[in-house]
Design a protein around this motif. Structure first.
Motif, mmCIF file in Angstrom:
data_model
loop_
_atom_site.group_PDB
_atom_site.id
_atom_site.type_symbol
_atom_site.label_atom_id
_atom_site.label_comp_id
_atom_site.label_asym_id
_atom_site.label_seq_id
_atom_site.Cartn_x
_atom_site.Cartn_y
_atom_site.Cartn_z
ATOM 1 N N ASP A 192 4.886 11.124 -8.834
ATOM 2 C CA ASP A 192 4.247 10.251 -9.820
ATOM 3 C C ASP A 192 5.260 9.641 -10.779
ATOM 4 O O ASP A 192 5.024 8.579 -11.327
ATOM 5 C CB ASP A 192 3.185 11.027 -10.606
ATOM 6 N N SER A 193 6.394 10.307 -10.955
ATOM 7 C CA SER A 193 7.398 9.778 -11.883
ATOM 8 C C SER A 193 8.245 8.674 -11.260
ATOM 9 O O SER A 193 8.892 7.917 -11.968
ATOM 10 C CB SER A 193 8.294 10.907 -12.403
ATOM 11 N N PHE A 194 8.259 8.569 -9.923
ATOM 12 C CA PHE A 194 9.015 7.436 -9.356
ATOM 13 C C PHE A 194 8.227 6.495 -8.457
ATOM 14 O O PHE A 194 8.611 5.342 -8.291
ATOM 15 C CB PHE A 194 10.345 7.864 -8.705
ATOM 16 N N ALA A 195 7.117 6.935 -7.865
ATOM 17 C CA ALA A 195 6.329 6.036 -7.011
ATOM 18 C C ALA A 195 4.916 6.569 -6.872
ATOM 19 O O ALA A 195 4.582 7.231 -5.905
ATOM 20 C CB ALA A 195 6.974 5.891 -5.637
ATOM 21 N N SER A 196 4.078 6.254 -7.839
ATOM 22 C CA SER A 196 2.720 6.782 -7.823
ATOM 23 C C SER A 196 1.919 6.180 -6.666
ATOM 24 O O SER A 196 1.892 4.971 -6.489
ATOM 25 C CB SER A 196 2.057 6.475 -9.165
ATOM 26 N N PRO A 197 1.270 7.013 -5.842
ATOM 27 C CA PRO A 197 0.529 6.510 -4.671
ATOM 28 C C PRO A 197 -0.791 5.847 -5.070
ATOM 29 O O PRO A 197 -1.338 6.113 -6.130
ATOM 30 C CB PRO A 197 0.269 7.776 -3.866
ATOM 31 N N ASP A 198 -1.305 4.971 -4.182
ATOM 32 C CA ASP A 198 -2.602 4.338 -4.410
ATOM 33 C C ASP A 198 -3.735 5.241 -3.931
ATOM 34 O O ASP A 198 -4.773 5.321 -4.549
ATOM 35 C CB ASP A 198 -2.698 3.020 -3.626
ATOM 36 N N LYS A 199 -3.510 5.880 -2.769
ATOM 37 C CA LYS A 199 -4.570 6.702 -2.182
ATOM 38 C C LYS A 199 -4.019 7.926 -1.481
ATOM 39 O O LYS A 199 -2.889 7.924 -1.010
ATOM 40 C CB LYS A 199 -5.358 5.876 -1.151
ATOM 41 N N LEU A 200 -4.860 8.959 -1.423
ATOM 42 C CA LEU A 200 -4.534 10.146 -0.649
ATOM 43 C C LEU A 200 -5.606 10.308 0.426
ATOM 44 O O LEU A 200 -6.790 10.377 0.112
ATOM 45 C CB LEU A 200 -4.491 11.379 -1.556
ATOM 46 N N VAL A 201 -5.175 10.325 1.676
ATOM 47 C CA VAL A 201 -6.090 10.529 2.793
ATOM 48 C C VAL A 201 -6.044 12.005 3.171
ATOM 49 O O VAL A 201 -4.990 12.529 3.517
ATOM 50 C CB VAL A 201 -5.674 9.663 4.008
ATOM 51 N N GLU A 202 -7.201 12.658 3.071
ATOM 52 C CA GLU A 202 -7.268 14.089 3.402
ATOM 53 C C GLU A 202 -7.981 14.274 4.737
ATOM 54 O O GLU A 202 -9.131 13.883 4.894
ATOM 55 C CB GLU A 202 -8.028 14.849 2.301
ATOM 56 N N LEU A 203 -7.292 14.894 5.687
ATOM 57 C CA LEU A 203 -7.902 15.183 6.983
ATOM 58 C C LEU A 203 -8.493 16.583 6.944
ATOM 59 O O LEU A 203 -7.785 17.567 6.764
ATOM 60 C CB LEU A 203 -6.862 15.082 8.105
ATOM 61 N N ASP A 204 -9.807 16.628 7.118
ATOM 62 C CA ASP A 204 -10.526 17.886 6.981
ATOM 63 C C ASP A 204 -10.806 18.482 8.361
ATOM 64 O O ASP A 204 -11.430 17.843 9.196
ATOM 65 C CB ASP A 204 -11.841 17.588 6.240
ATOM 66 N N ILE A 205 -10.325 19.701 8.589
ATOM 67 C CA ILE A 205 -10.515 20.340 9.895
ATOM 68 C C ILE A 205 -10.896 21.813 9.712
ATOM 69 O O ILE A 205 -10.408 22.478 8.801
ATOM 70 C CB ILE A 205 -9.234 20.210 10.765
ATOM 71 N N PRO A 220 -1.821 22.082 9.049
ATOM 72 C CA PRO A 220 -1.122 21.947 10.328
ATOM 73 C C PRO A 220 -2.146 21.890 11.453
ATOM 74 O O PRO A 220 -3.107 22.652 11.453
ATOM 75 C CB PRO A 220 -0.268 23.219 10.431
ATOM 76 N N GLY A 221 -1.967 20.949 12.372
ATOM 77 C CA GLY A 221 -2.917 20.827 13.478
ATOM 78 C C GLY A 221 -4.100 19.924 13.165
ATOM 79 O O GLY A 221 -4.986 19.731 13.992
ATOM 80 N N SER A 222 -4.123 19.311 11.985
ATOM 81 C CA SER A 222 -5.249 18.446 11.619
ATOM 82 C C SER A 222 -5.144 17.075 12.281
ATOM 83 O O SER A 222 -6.090 16.293 12.241
ATOM 84 C CB SER A 222 -5.317 18.281 10.105
ATOM 85 N N GLY A 223 -3.965 16.777 12.850
ATOM 86 C CA GLY A 223 -3.760 15.464 13.460
ATOM 87 C C GLY A 223 -3.062 14.493 12.517
ATOM 88 O O GLY A 223 -3.005 13.290 12.775
ATOM 89 N N LYS A 224 -2.501 15.053 11.460
ATOM 90 C CA LYS A 224 -1.834 14.267 10.423
ATOM 91 C C LYS A 224 -0.729 13.356 10.997
ATOM 92 O O LYS A 224 -0.702 12.156 10.702
ATOM 93 C CB LYS A 224 -1.256 15.272 9.417
ATOM 94 N N MET A 227 0.837 -1.195 0.000
ATOM 95 C CA MET A 227 0.000 0.000 0.000
ATOM 96 C C MET A 227 0.878 1.254 0.000
ATOM 97 O O MET A 227 1.794 1.371 0.792
ATOM 98 C CB MET A 227 -0.898 -0.035 1.244
ATOM 99 N N LYS A 228 0.589 2.157 -0.913
ATOM 100 C CA LYS A 228 1.335 3.424 -1.002
ATOM 101 C C LYS A 228 0.356 4.561 -0.737
ATOM 102 O O LYS A 228 -0.536 4.806 -1.544
ATOM 103 C CB LYS A 228 1.960 3.567 -2.394
ATOM 104 N N ILE A 229 0.533 5.216 0.394
ATOM 105 C CA ILE A 229 -0.455 6.209 0.819
ATOM 106 C C ILE A 229 0.184 7.564 1.094
ATOM 107 O O ILE A 229 1.315 7.640 1.575
ATOM 108 C CB ILE A 229 -1.165 5.739 2.107
ATOM 109 N N ILE A 230 -0.590 8.602 0.801
ATOM 110 C CA ILE A 230 -0.220 9.956 1.190
ATOM 111 C C ILE A 230 -1.230 10.413 2.232
ATOM 112 O O ILE A 230 -2.422 10.167 2.069
ATOM 113 C CB ILE A 230 -0.336 10.922 -0.011
ATOM 114 N N ILE A 231 -0.767 11.093 3.281
ATOM 115 C CA ILE A 231 -1.712 11.726 4.202
ATOM 116 C C ILE A 231 -1.501 13.233 4.148
ATOM 117 O O ILE A 231 -0.367 13.712 4.198
ATOM 118 C CB ILE A 231 -1.612 11.155 5.636
ATOM 119 N N VAL A 232 -2.605 13.950 3.965
ATOM 120 C CA VAL A 232 -2.554 15.404 3.828
ATOM 121 C C VAL A 232 -3.525 16.042 4.818
ATOM 122 O O VAL A 232 -4.610 15.515 5.062
ATOM 123 C CB VAL A 232 -2.990 15.854 2.413
#
Ligand code: ADP
Ligand code: ZN
Length: 207
Positions: A97-110, A9-13, A1-6
């Motif tokens: 994206d040119s070296f390791a394209s992620p599967d999902k991006l998790v966005e923390l909304d605050i 600041p202060g969102s609990g990332k 699994m390749k994930i990004i978390i976004v």
């Protein structure tokens, strides 16, 4: 699994990142932690970025992209990774994206109104880099998880938060649009307890 978390600041990332890597056995790559380690050790990179980070601005793309590219090539990333703090602008997303394209991006909304309180009460661990809020742990000096020394980040001031939020809106929100077009986004309500936020993330990732 390749994930990004976004998240702002202060969102609990950072907190959720620690939970995610434990559950899914992923390598945790936090560019903020990498930079802070370089600053603490007074490396050439640390000296280069110290003022930028303390002011709440972004470090140079070329430097940051190279650091991440190198880090992702190490064996512990073969099983999957979680990127925490990268990509922070569209340039970095395109490079990734040119070296390791992620599967999902998790966005923390605050709600941005909650951010100042969360950040000014934050305490971080020098040893395990987990962070806590004084509302939950009180004004103690030792990490509740590992006993390491707690510290206040130099960029966790009311003045710097404004810059960091502004950078987030102008540079990082477009990254969310960028991955939305690829259908990879997962939107999570971060204005809930740490446990509930994590539960929502797991549900979304296991889908
Ligand atoms: P936050 O709590 O604001 O999300 P981080 O620990 O992720 O903090 O990052 C702290 C600082 O490190 C940022 O404000 C920025 O100066 C620098 N930094 C971290 N990741 C990146 C990146 N991908 N590109 C440029 N600068 C970065
Ligand atoms: Zn700790």
């Amino acid at each position: 699994m390749k994930i990004i978390i976004v998240g702002a600041p202060g969102s609990g990332k950072g907190t959720q990142a620690v939970n995610i890597v434990k559950k899914y056995n992923l390598a945790h790559i936090s560019t903020g932690d990498i930079f802070r380690e370089n600053i603490a050790n007074k490396t050439p990179i640390g000296l280069e970025v110290q003022k930028i980070i303390d002011g709440g601005n972004l470090c140079p793309d070329s430097l940051t992209i190279e650091l991440v590219r190198e880090r992702l090539s190490r064996p512990d990333c073969a099983n999957g990774f979680l990127l925490d703090g990268f990509p922070r602008n569209v340039e970095q997303a395109k490079a990734l994206d040119s070296f390791a394209s992620p599967d999902k991006l998790v966005e923390l909304d605050i709600d941005f109104k909650k951010i100042e309180h969360r950040i000014t009460g934050r305490r971080c661990c020098k040893n395990c880099s987990e962070s806590f809020h004084i509302d939950n742990i009180g004004d103690i000096k030792q990490c509740p998880s590992c006993g390491g020394e707690l510290f206040i980040r130099k960029d966790d001031t009311a003045e710097t938060i404004k810059t960091r939020l502004d950078v987030y809106v102008r540079q990082t929100l477009p990254v969310i649009d960028y991955y939305e077009k690829q259908g990879k986004n997962v939107l999570i309500n971060a204005d809930q307890s740490v446990e509930k936020v994590f539960e929502d993330i797991v549900k979304a990732l296991d889908k």
